[in-house]
Scaffold this motif. Structure first.
Motif, PDB file in Angstrom:
ATOM      1  N   PRO A 134     -46.467  -4.348  69.381  1.00  0.00           N
ATOM      2  CA  PRO A 134     -46.739  -2.939  69.697  1.00  0.00           C
ATOM      3  C   PRO A 134     -46.497  -2.019  68.506  1.00  0.00           C
ATOM      4  O   PRO A 134     -45.446  -2.072  67.875  1.00  0.00           O
ATOM      5  N   ASN A 135     -47.484  -1.238  68.175  1.00  0.00           N
ATOM      6  CA  ASN A 135     -47.428  -0.224  67.104  1.00  0.00           C
ATOM      7  C   ASN A 135     -47.448  -0.809  65.688  1.00  0.00           C
ATOM      8  O   ASN A 135     -47.327  -0.056  64.727  1.00  0.00           O
ATOM      9  N   ILE A 136     -47.590  -2.129  65.552  1.00  0.00           N
ATOM     10  CA  ILE A 136     -47.587  -2.694  64.204  1.00  0.00           C
ATOM     11  C   ILE A 136     -48.563  -3.853  64.091  1.00  0.00           C
ATOM     12  O   ILE A 136     -48.649  -4.707  64.981  1.00  0.00           O
ATOM     13  N   LYS A 146     -50.537  -1.702  59.336  1.00  0.00           N
ATOM     14  CA  LYS A 146     -50.897  -0.557  60.164  1.00  0.00           C
ATOM     15  C   LYS A 146     -49.783  -0.292  61.164  1.00  0.00           C
ATOM     16  O   LYS A 146     -49.330  -1.192  61.861  1.00  0.00           O
ATOM     17  N   LEU A 147     -49.335   0.947  61.193  1.00  0.00           N
ATOM     18  CA  LEU A 147     -48.322   1.394  62.129  1.00  0.00           C
ATOM     19  C   LEU A 147     -48.955   2.428  63.050  1.00  0.00           C
ATOM     20  O   LEU A 147     -49.402   3.482  62.585  1.00  0.00           O
ATOM     21  N   THR A 151     -52.743   3.216  58.402  1.00  0.00           N
ATOM     22  CA  THR A 151     -52.503   2.305  57.286  1.00  0.00           C
ATOM     23  C   THR A 151     -51.364   2.816  56.415  1.00  0.00           C
ATOM     24  O   THR A 151     -51.353   3.980  56.018  1.00  0.00           O
ATOM     25  N   VAL A 152     -50.404   1.948  56.161  1.00  0.00           N
ATOM     26  CA  VAL A 152     -49.245   2.283  55.333  1.00  0.00           C
ATOM     27  C   VAL A 152     -49.207   1.318  54.155  1.00  0.00           C
ATOM     28  O   VAL A 152     -49.257   0.098  54.339  1.00  0.00           O
ATOM     29  N   VAL A 205     -40.815   1.854  58.436  1.00  0.00           N
ATOM     30  CA  VAL A 205     -41.189   1.549  59.824  1.00  0.00           C
ATOM     31  C   VAL A 205     -40.377   2.359  60.841  1.00  0.00           C
ATOM     32  O   VAL A 205     -40.669   2.297  62.043  1.00  0.00           O
ATOM     33  N   THR A 206     -39.389   3.134  60.371  1.00  0.00           N
ATOM     34  CA  THR A 206     -38.587   3.945  61.282  1.00  0.00           C
ATOM     35  C   THR A 206     -39.484   4.907  62.066  1.00  0.00           C
ATOM     36  O   THR A 206     -40.326   5.600  61.494  1.00  0.00           O
ATOM     37  N   GLY A 207     -39.295   4.917  63.383  1.00  0.00           N
ATOM     38  CA  GLY A 207     -40.101   5.783  64.242  1.00  0.00           C
ATOM     39  C   GLY A 207     -41.252   5.067  64.903  1.00  0.00           C
ATOM     40  O   GLY A 207     -41.887   5.599  65.824  1.00  0.00           O
TER      41      GLY A 207
END
Length: 227
Positions: A134-136, A146-147, A151-152, A205-207
């Motif tokens: 989830p979310n990643i 991708k978070l 894209t990060v 990745v915090t949050g």
């Protein structure tokens, strides 16, 4: 790769010539540069198979060249450092260098390290590797994170570390095990390198954590915990 070409960068002409002789004897083609600016221009105009990069260079430092390379490429980079440059070695590995070697060194050791990082790189290129929670979404084939769909950008070693942990959910790894898995069994580095990379990953990745987290297991190491 049928023919490998090495970009060798050092401001000492004697070292360049020595490395050229050994590298070409192994069947590699070579391009030689005496400063960081010309090295970066050469890399962009004719990308090599591997880069041998001194840290202390005129015009642009090896660290600055590495930063620019890693914006667009995951081509293997081996850093050359002077004895005692601990800070520079750690910084280089943080930014995505694949290995480093301390001067003075035996050219045969450098050749062995070149073979090792090229083997790891070619293996990664052949495999399609992707893992999602989830979310990643972590795609090691394209080196894309991708978070929540966004894209990060991550340096290659951070991406490889995150992928390795996420591919082995809830399993605890020691720092030495992570060094072996991500940097390679022939990497002679400091286990603090892992701590630095984990710290940087957590900042990014915090949050976004949802039913997963990068967790420290005190006295042991780290794991990618999935709830």
């Amino acid at each position: 790769m049928s023919v490998c070409r090495a970009l060798i960068v050092d401001d000492d002409k004697n070292i360049l010539e020595l490395l050229r002789l050994y590298v070409e004897k192994e069947g590699y083609e070579t391009t030689l540069c005496l400063d960081g600016q010309s090295a970066l221009e050469s890399f962009k105009s004719n990308p090599p198979s591997i880069v041998i990069l001194d840290i202390m260079l005129p015009k642009l430092s090896g660290i600055e060249v590495l930063k620019e390379i890693r914006k667009t490429s995951s081509i293997p980079v081996i850093m050359l450092t002077a004895k005692g440059e601990t800070f520079d070695k750690v910084l280089g590995l943080e930014l995505g260098a694949d290995d480093y070697i301390v001067k003075p060194f035996e050219p045969k050791e450098l050749i062995a390290r070149m073979r090792a990082v090229l083997r790891r790189y070619e293996t990664k290129e052949k495999d399609v590797k992707e893992v999602s929670y989830p979310n990643i979404n972590i795609n090691l084939s394209t080196y894309e994170l991708k978070l929540s769909g966004k894209t990060v950008e991550l340096p290659p070693k951070e991406m490889e570390l995150l992928y390795f942990l996420a591919s082995n959910p809830n399993k605890v790894f020691t720092r030495d095990q992570l060094l072996d898995a991500v940097w390679g069994y022939d990497f002679f580095g400091d286990s603090r390198t892992v701590d630095v990379h984990i710290k940087r990953l957590r900042e990014k990745v915090t949050g976004y954590e949802d039913k997963w987290q990068l967790k420290t297991v005190w006295g042991v190491g780290y794991k990618f915990e999935v709830n």
